[in-house]
Design an enzyme around this catalytic site. Structure first.
Site, PDB file in Angstrom:
ATOM      1  N   ASN A 106      36.317  16.784  57.111  1.00  0.00           N
ATOM      2  CA  ASN A 106      36.056  15.812  58.002  1.00  0.00           C
ATOM      3  C   ASN A 106      35.689  15.589  58.650  1.00  0.00           C
ATOM      4  OD1 ASN A 106      37.310  14.818  61.086  1.00  0.00           O
ATOM      5  ND2 ASN A 106      37.691  17.421  60.165  1.00  0.00           N
TER       6      ASN A 106
ATOM      7  N   ASN B 220      41.498  19.889  74.016  1.00  0.00           N
ATOM      8  CA  ASN B 220      40.504  19.868  72.773  1.00  0.00           C
ATOM      9  C   ASN B 220      39.257  20.312  73.013  1.00  0.00           C
ATOM     10  OD1 ASN B 220      39.177  19.340  70.394  1.00  0.00           O
ATOM     11  ND2 ASN B 220      39.779  17.626  69.789  1.00  0.00           N
TER      12      ASN B 220
ATOM     13  N   CYS C 141      36.608  20.434  68.992  1.00  0.00           N
ATOM     14  CA  CYS C 141      36.218  19.460  67.716  1.00  0.00           C
ATOM     15  C   CYS C 141      34.312  19.967  67.390  1.00  0.00           C
ATOM     16  CB  CYS C 141      35.811  17.675  67.661  1.00  0.00           C
ATOM     17  SG  CYS C 141      35.137  17.073  67.123  1.00  0.00           S
TER      18      CYS C 141
ATOM     19  N   ASN D 105      40.846  25.449  65.319  1.00  0.00           N
ATOM     20  CA  ASN D 105      39.833  24.216  65.708  1.00  0.00           C
ATOM     21  C   ASN D 105      39.274  24.028  64.139  1.00  0.00           C
ATOM     22  OD1 ASN D 105      39.308  21.777  65.479  1.00  0.00           O
ATOM     23  ND2 ASN D 105      39.996  22.204  67.714  1.00  0.00           N
TER      24      ASN D 105
ATOM     25  N   CYS E 126      53.152  42.390  30.271  1.00  0.00           N
ATOM     26  CA  CYS E 126      51.566  42.131  29.278  1.00  0.00           C
ATOM     27  C   CYS E 126      51.353  41.697  28.951  1.00  0.00           C
ATOM     28  CB  CYS E 126      50.769  43.876  28.928  1.00  0.00           C
ATOM     29  SG  CYS E 126      48.482  43.781  28.421  1.00  0.00           S
TER      30      CYS E 126
ATOM     31  N   CYS F 195      42.029  42.680  33.825  1.00  0.00           N
ATOM     32  CA  CYS F 195      42.015  43.514  34.566  1.00  0.00           C
ATOM     33  C   CYS F 195      41.291  44.750  33.585  1.00  0.00           C
ATOM     34  CB  CYS F 195      43.429  44.368  34.424  1.00  0.00           C
ATOM     35  SG  CYS F 195      44.093  45.289  32.747  1.00  0.00           S
TER      36      CYS F 195
ATOM     37  N   CYS G  58      37.675  45.325  35.814  1.00  0.00           N
ATOM     38  CA  CYS G  58      37.769  47.008  36.775  1.00  0.00           C
ATOM     39  C   CYS G  58      37.185  48.331  35.862  1.00  0.00           C
ATOM     40  CB  CYS G  58      39.340  47.887  36.155  1.00  0.00           C
ATOM     41  SG  CYS G  58      38.633  49.506  36.783  1.00  0.00           S
TER      42      CYS G  58
ATOM     43  N   CYS H 139      42.472  44.770  40.153  1.00  0.00           N
ATOM     44  CA  CYS H 139      43.169  44.579  38.671  1.00  0.00           C
ATOM     45  C   CYS H 139      44.801  44.254  39.325  1.00  0.00           C
ATOM     46  CB  CYS H 139      43.832  45.260  37.831  1.00  0.00           C
ATOM     47  SG  CYS H 139      45.018  46.732  38.418  1.00  0.00           S
TER      48      CYS H 139
END
Length: 437
Positions: A75, A134, A137, A202, A345, A351, A355, A386
């Site tokens: 934002n 605050n 910001c 923040n 499986c 996996c 690996c 994995c």
């Protein structure tokens, strides 16, 4: 059922779920609806001195990841753009109507003692429960020497906090910026200045994306863009780390923490609480799904606490902190191995690919000419990769195989030895157990 009543830094609320200072808390209409939905508290969108700021149109950018909308939200909105007197009148009315809910007022004014004392006296007259400073910001206001421009200088944090504590009896939370090398420095400064607690994190400085047609950062404003503040689920790991760092810092003993950063459900909240947060603040999830999400958060946390035997939030708060340590203290003899449950499986091969290409070549892809994935124990270093890439829950699990976890491994449901009757070819895995013995 567990008691979810919350007391932090002298601020009481019926549950630990607060709305963070943001668009959902910028006016009485929103806050009334939030309290009707069940939120325990709100931090009113940051007030400043008049003349009030002017916000831009086109304020938000978002990251979508694997189909999840707003995995992260950026934002470029500033503090309230409504007149101070209007906000103060509405705060007073809301507090009269909801006396048992926590109402904290976020403040940001120039780094001048008179300015802080002036706005504090006006906030006190509303009957608000506390103030939040605050200092976090990262955009717009920091260019005016407020927000993160203060939070990044510990001496300023301590100085302004001391001004506030000398001028007001209201409990004071200091909202910390994550845009700093060491989050503990800001917390220590707030502690030294007399803060009743800290809130964090923040938003994180960011450019969320670039519009490749306009050649400008998003969100674009008339062909231009700027850095903004990043929040939402993507920042949660960063927030958890910073909360834990403060919770275990010996230089800020007992400093109350209100946790913020990517909290979207009860489990997220529980993780913050066990790392030392006395309350949690939510923004992005409410902006995405609406105020009613608090019902699921309350029910989920309550049910989990009941299942675990926690009667109050105090029983839960900080329970994980003693287990957060530095890398040098980790047990280098600890050893885990991956194991694949063949009944779960789906033969996707993720996996093996992960690996083989990015880890330790510890998962084979075939047996007797057939597609079949199993772990080569002597190559497996227990990195967990994995398990994380596998799309099926509990298909790949990690079991402890060092001396301290031998009993765990021998009874583990994915231990090939336990599956030998169904698949005699797995008997070869028993050699590993013999070695351990």
């Amino acid at each position: 059922m567990p008691d979810l009543r919350c007391t932090i830094a002298g601020i009481m609320s019926p549950n630990p779920f607060w709305l963070a200072s943001a668009p959902p808390t910028d006016k009485a209409y929103n806050v009334n609806r939030a309290f009707e939905a069940g939120w325990g508290g709100v931090v009113w969108k940051t007030l400043g001195l008049d003349p009030h700021v002017v916000n831009v149109s086109s304020r938000y950018g978002a990251t979508t990841y694997n189909g999840q909308r707003i995995a992260g939200l950026n934002n470029i909105e500033l503090i309230t753009d409504r007149p101070l007197d209007v906000n103060l009148r509405e705060i007073a009315q809301v507090k009269r109507d909801w006396p048992e809910r926590a109402l904290i007022v976020s403040l940001m004014v120039p780094c001048d003692e008179y300015a802080w004392k002036s706005i504090l006296s006006q906030v006190e007259d509303t009957g608000a429960d506390a103030v939040e400073l605050n200092f976090g910001c990262p955009h717009g206001m920091s260019e005016r020497n407020m927000g993160a421009a203060v939070g990044q200088v510990p001496e300023y944090v301590e100085m302004v906090t001391r001004w506030v504590k000398q001028a007001s009896k209201l409990p004071c939370l200091v909202k910390l910026t994550p845009n700093i090398t060491d989050i503990r420095l800001g917390a220590r400064a707030a502690y030294a200045g007399g803060a009743d607690g800290v809130s964090l994190i923040n938003t994180i400085n960011s450019i969320i994306a670039v519009d490749l047609d306009q050649m400008a950062p998003e969100p674009t404003v008339d062909g231009k863009g700027t850095h903004g503040g990043y929040c939402g689920p993507a920042v949660k790991p960063i927030a958890l780390h910073m909360v834990a760092e403060i919770a275990r810092d010996a230089k800020t003993p007992g400093l109350p923490i209100s946790g913020i950063g990517g909290i979207s459900n009860w489990r997220d909240a529980a993780e913050f609480i066990v790392l030392g947060a006395g309350s949690v603040q939510v923004c992005t999830a409410a902006m995405h799904y609406g105020f009613r999400i608090v019902n699921d958060m309350i029910d989920g946390l309550s049910n989990w606490m009941d299942d675990k035997g926690f009667a109050t939030l105090d029983d839960l708060c900080g329970r994980a902190v003693p287990n957060v340590t530095d890398w040098k203290y980790l047990n280098l003899q600890y050893d885990v191995k991956a194991s694949i449950d063949q009944s779960r499986c789906i033969q996707c091969g993720l996996c093996h690919i992960a690996c083989e290409d990015a880890a330790h070549q510890a998962i084979t892809a075939s047996r007797d000419g057939q597609r079949y994935f199993e772990v080569v124990d002597e190559n497996c270093v227990g990195c967990n990769l994995c398990m994380h890439v596998c799309p099926v829950d509990q298909c790949i699990t990690m079991a402890r195989v060092d001396a301290g976890g031998y009993a765990n491994w021998t009874t583990h449901p994915n231990n090939p030895a336990c599956q030998a009757e169904a698949d005699p070819k797995r008997d070869e895995s028993l050699s590993k157990l013999a070695t351990i013995e």
